[in-house]
Design an enzyme around this catalytic site. Sequence first.
Site, PDB file in Angstrom:
ATOM      1  N   GLU A 153      87.152  94.191  26.287  1.00 29.96           N
ATOM      2  CA  GLU A 153      85.957  94.526  26.509  1.00 29.96           C
ATOM      3  C   GLU A 153      85.490  96.009  26.042  1.00 29.96           C
ATOM      4  OE1 GLU A 153      83.277  92.592  25.771  1.00 29.96           O
ATOM      5  OE2 GLU A 153      83.725  90.708  26.536  1.00 29.96           O
ATOM      6  N   HIS A 196      85.171  94.820  22.777  1.00 29.87           N
ATOM      7  CA  HIS A 196      83.910  94.242  22.694  1.00 29.87           C
ATOM      8  C   HIS A 196      83.442  94.382  21.247  1.00 29.87           C
ATOM      9  CE1 HIS A 196      79.875  93.654  24.505  1.00 29.87           C
ATOM     10  NE2 HIS A 196      79.650  94.453  24.232  1.00 29.87           N
ATOM     11  N   SER A 198      76.787  89.874  24.048  1.00 35.31           N
ATOM     12  CA  SER A 198      76.537  91.123  24.813  1.00 35.31           C
ATOM     13  C   SER A 198      75.198  91.153  25.508  1.00 35.31           C
ATOM     14  CB  SER A 198      76.727  92.401  24.075  1.00 35.31           C
ATOM     15  OG  SER A 198      77.015  93.366  24.901  1.00 35.31           O
TER      16      SER A 198
END
Length: 446
Positions: free
Chosen positions: A298, A359, A184
Amino acid sequence: MITTDTVRAPAGTVVGRRVGRVRRFLGIPYAEAPIGARRFAAPVRRGRFTEPYDASRQGATAQAVPLSATTTIPEPSVPGDDVLNLSVVAPVGAEHCPVLVWIHGGGFLAGSPASPWYDGRSFARDGVVTVTVGYRLGVDGFAPLDGVPANLGLRDMLLALDWVRENIAAFGGDPDRVTLAGQSAGGAAVLALLSSPAARGRFQRAASISGGFFEVARDTAHSFLERLGDRLGAPPTREGFSGFGVDRLQEAVRDLRGEEALVLGPVTDDDILPVSLAEGLAGHGLDVPLLLGATGDEFDGGVTADAAARSARAAGTRVTDILFRAACPRVARARRKAAAGTWLYSFEWPSPTTGGATHCIDIPFFYDVLDAPGVAAALGPRPPRELAARMHADLVGFVHGRQPPWAPATGEPGDTAREYGRPGAAPATDTTGGYDPVVPAAAEAY
C-alpha cells in the site's frame, strides 16, 4: 468505428457512443447539480430528460483540485456543476447482465470517475455492465456541519444506486444482480454502505479493494474544520464555507491536511451510519457476499524484498497494516455470522517502478486494462498479463454470482486468502494465514 447509440430509459433518452462491441454512455446526471440552495443539502433526484441527453463525453467531476501534482491513477478534473453523474459501459446486445457499480478512491477528498483505469471495456467483453459513480468530496461531501445532513457523499452514492435500480435494464443490466465495488476510499465507502441499514436491498454483492474502517470521529472532523476556517478567515459553518468555491475549499484542505491520513470521511451517529462500521457490519449486509483485500505494501513502497520490512508487516507496525490490512480480518470477524460469506485476497506483485505491491497498482489488473494510459508509468513496460487475466476472471466470476474458489474467512488464525502475484508463485495462489488476525493496537482507532 465509432457510431451513435441511443437508449430510452425511464430517466429519458440517452445518446452515447458505440465502439466495436462496447457501448459507452458517459456523464449521465442522476441528481440535480449541487449548487446554490442544493449545496450542502441532500441530493435531489434528477428530473426526466425532456430532450435526448448527449452522453458522448465524460461528465463534470467533483474533484476540482487533485491531492497532488502527480497521482498513480490518472485522475482528470472535468469542470462543470453537474458533478453528480455516472457513466455506463455495456456490451452490445446485453440483456439481464450483472452490474458492477464502481466507487472511486481519493481519500474522500479527491479522485475522478473519469479515469481511463476505470473503463469497463474488459468487463463488457465478459458480459458485465459497469457503472462508474461521481459523488461529492471533501467539505462538500463529508464535513459534519450543523444544520447539514451528514455523509452527503454516501447519500449521493445511495441515490446513484437508486438510479441504477430504475434505469439499468434499459442498458442491458439486471437490477437484481448489482455488485457494489470500490478502491481505497471507494472500498471504505463499500464497507460503510454494507454496514448501513439505509442501503439494504440496493446491491446484492460487494467488493472492497484496499478499503478499511475509514470512519472519522466527529471531534476529529470538527477540529480540522476549525483549523480550515481559521485558514480561510471564515466560520466553519454552512454559511461560512458557502462563501468559497469548491476549488478554493479543496485547495485549502489539500494544503492544510499535510501528512494526516484521514481528515474528512464518513461519520457515524446519523440515519445512514447509526453505529460504528464494525458494529454495523455485524448486523447488516449479512446476506451480501463480500470480497475484500489489500495490496502487500500500500503506502509502504520499496520494501517487498526487504526482510526487515516483511517483519514489520508481520508485526503490523506499518501504515499499510494499520490502515488497510488489519481491517480485513476485522471485517471478516464482524461478519462471521454472515451466511453469504466473506473472502480475502492479498495483492503481492511488486511493481519495478514503485518498488513494491503499492496502493492503486492492482486496479489495472482487476479491470484488465494494462494498455490504459498511465499504466506503464506505474507498472513498468511489461506487467504480467497472466496475472491480469486471473484477477479479472476472479472478479468477473464474483460479479456473475459465482462463489470464489477458495475458502471463506472468519477472521480467525488460519484463514485462507487468495494471493496474487507473489514473486516465484503462480499468479493466484491460496495461502493460509494470509492476514494476521491480531489487530495492531494502533489500528483500533480506524
